[in-house]
Scaffold this motif. Structure first.
Motif, PDB file in Angstrom:
ATOM      1  N   THR A  64     -15.540  39.355  21.131  1.00 12.06           N
ATOM      2  CA  THR A  64     -15.806  37.970  21.514  1.00 12.06           C
ATOM      3  C   THR A  64     -14.650  37.080  21.069  1.00 12.06           C
ATOM      4  O   THR A  64     -13.888  37.420  20.173  1.00 12.06           O
ATOM      5  N   ARG A  65     -14.541  35.937  21.687  1.00 14.45           N
ATOM      6  CA  ARG A  65     -13.463  35.004  21.351  1.00 14.45           C
ATOM      7  C   ARG A  65     -13.675  34.365  19.988  1.00 14.45           C
ATOM      8  O   ARG A  65     -12.727  34.054  19.289  1.00 14.45           O
ATOM      9  N   LYS A 117     -16.776  34.048  16.564  1.00 10.65           N
ATOM     10  CA  LYS A 117     -18.082  34.428  16.028  1.00 10.65           C
ATOM     11  C   LYS A 117     -19.074  33.308  16.329  1.00 10.65           C
ATOM     12  O   LYS A 117     -18.738  32.126  16.250  1.00 10.65           O
ATOM     13  N   TYR A 118     -20.298  33.724  16.670  1.00  8.64           N
ATOM     14  CA  TYR A 118     -21.296  32.712  16.990  1.00  8.64           C
ATOM     15  C   TYR A 118     -22.692  33.234  16.702  1.00  8.64           C
ATOM     16  O   TYR A 118     -22.922  34.422  16.598  1.00  8.64           O
ATOM     17  N   GLU A 124     -22.855  31.363  26.400  1.00  7.80           N
ATOM     18  CA  GLU A 124     -22.564  32.698  25.864  1.00  7.80           C
ATOM     19  C   GLU A 124     -21.355  33.313  26.570  1.00  7.80           C
ATOM     20  O   GLU A 124     -20.511  33.948  25.939  1.00  7.80           O
ATOM     21  N   LYS A 125     -21.250  33.094  27.847  1.00  4.44           N
ATOM     22  CA  LYS A 125     -20.099  33.595  28.605  1.00  4.44           C
ATOM     23  C   LYS A 125     -18.796  33.001  28.057  1.00  4.44           C
ATOM     24  O   LYS A 125     -17.801  33.706  27.872  1.00  4.44           O
ATOM     25  N   THR A 126     -18.811  31.724  27.775  1.00  4.50           N
ATOM     26  CA  THR A 126     -17.625  31.057  27.232  1.00  4.50           C
ATOM     27  C   THR A 126     -17.322  31.547  25.817  1.00  4.50           C
ATOM     28  O   THR A 126     -16.169  31.803  25.482  1.00  4.50           O
ATOM     29  N   LEU A 127     -18.331  31.678  24.995  1.00  2.00           N
ATOM     30  CA  LEU A 127     -18.127  32.147  23.623  1.00  2.00           C
ATOM     31  C   LEU A 127     -17.588  33.576  23.590  1.00  2.00           C
ATOM     32  O   LEU A 127     -16.803  33.925  22.719  1.00  2.00           O
ATOM     33  N   LYS A 128     -17.997  34.379  24.549  1.00  2.00           N
ATOM     34  CA  LYS A 128     -17.573  35.780  24.579  1.00  2.00           C
ATOM     35  C   LYS A 128     -16.187  35.973  25.176  1.00  2.00           C
ATOM     36  O   LYS A 128     -15.352  36.648  24.587  1.00  2.00           O
ATOM     37  N   TYR A 129     -15.933  35.395  26.360  1.00  6.11           N
ATOM     38  CA  TYR A 129     -14.677  35.767  27.025  1.00  6.11           C
ATOM     39  C   TYR A 129     -14.118  34.763  28.019  1.00  6.11           C
ATOM     40  O   TYR A 129     -12.943  34.842  28.383  1.00  6.11           O
ATOM     41  N   TRP A 130     -14.864  33.811  28.525  1.00  3.80           N
ATOM     42  CA  TRP A 130     -14.425  33.025  29.671  1.00  3.80           C
ATOM     43  C   TRP A 130     -13.322  32.036  29.319  1.00  3.80           C
ATOM     44  O   TRP A 130     -13.439  31.274  28.357  1.00  3.80           O
ATOM     45  N   VAL A 178     -24.937  29.060  20.392  1.00  5.53           N
ATOM     46  CA  VAL A 178     -25.133  29.142  21.847  1.00  5.53           C
ATOM     47  C   VAL A 178     -25.894  27.902  22.308  1.00  5.53           C
ATOM     48  O   VAL A 178     -25.526  27.262  23.298  1.00  5.53           O
TER      49      VAL A 178
END
Length: 146
Positions: free
Chosen positions: A2-3, A5-6, A90-96, A11
């Motif tokens: 992930t980009r 930690k969260y 979540e998409k942004t926090l992970k990779y977007w 989220v």
């Protein structure tokens, strides 16, 4: 990987901020706002030194005001996050990451044309009503990390 930690709470915070700041710009606009939040958490430079968590970013105070207008005004930000926004967060926090917010640390809605700089930082582009700005080259290495 992930980009950043969260937690589930992060989220929720990002989802609420994305909706409050860019609901009218659709999913893509909300993703771009979320990306700026993640970029600020990763940057550790300029106005964003020592911000280590998503919560630090969302509730950052500069010049006596919250960095995000939605926190200060208490509008949509204080409503419960919906499922669609949580999935986008979540998409942004992970990779977007995508242009023009890919490396951006700032955005705003000028209600007109985007100025070529914002607080001395260069314009990277515009999506609907929001203008996005990234740091001047070689001033914030952290903004360019995945």
């Amino acid at each position: 990987m992930t980009r950043v930690k969260y937690t589930d709470s992060d989220v929720d915070l990002v989802a609420r901020m994305m909706r409050a700041e860019a609901e009218g710009e659709g999913k893509q606009g909300m993703l771009m706002v979320g990306n700026v939040i993640v970029n600020r958490a990763k940057a550790n430079c300029l106005d964003f030194k020592d911000l280590r968590t998503i919560r630090d970013v969302i509730f950052q105070v500069q010049g006596g005001n919250y960095s995000f207008e939605a926190v200060q005004k208490g509008n949509v930000f204080y409503n419960r996050a919906r499922g669609v926004e949580k999935r986008l967060a979540e998409k942004t926090l992970k990779y977007w990451r995508e242009h023009p917010s890919k490396y951006a640390l700032w955005y705003f809605n000028p209600y007109g044309e985007c100025p070529p700089t914002w607080y001395g930082q260069p314009l990277t582009g515009q999506f609907k009503q929001h203008c996005y700005y990234e740091p001047i080259a070689d001033t914030c290495e952290g903004a360019y990390r995945y």
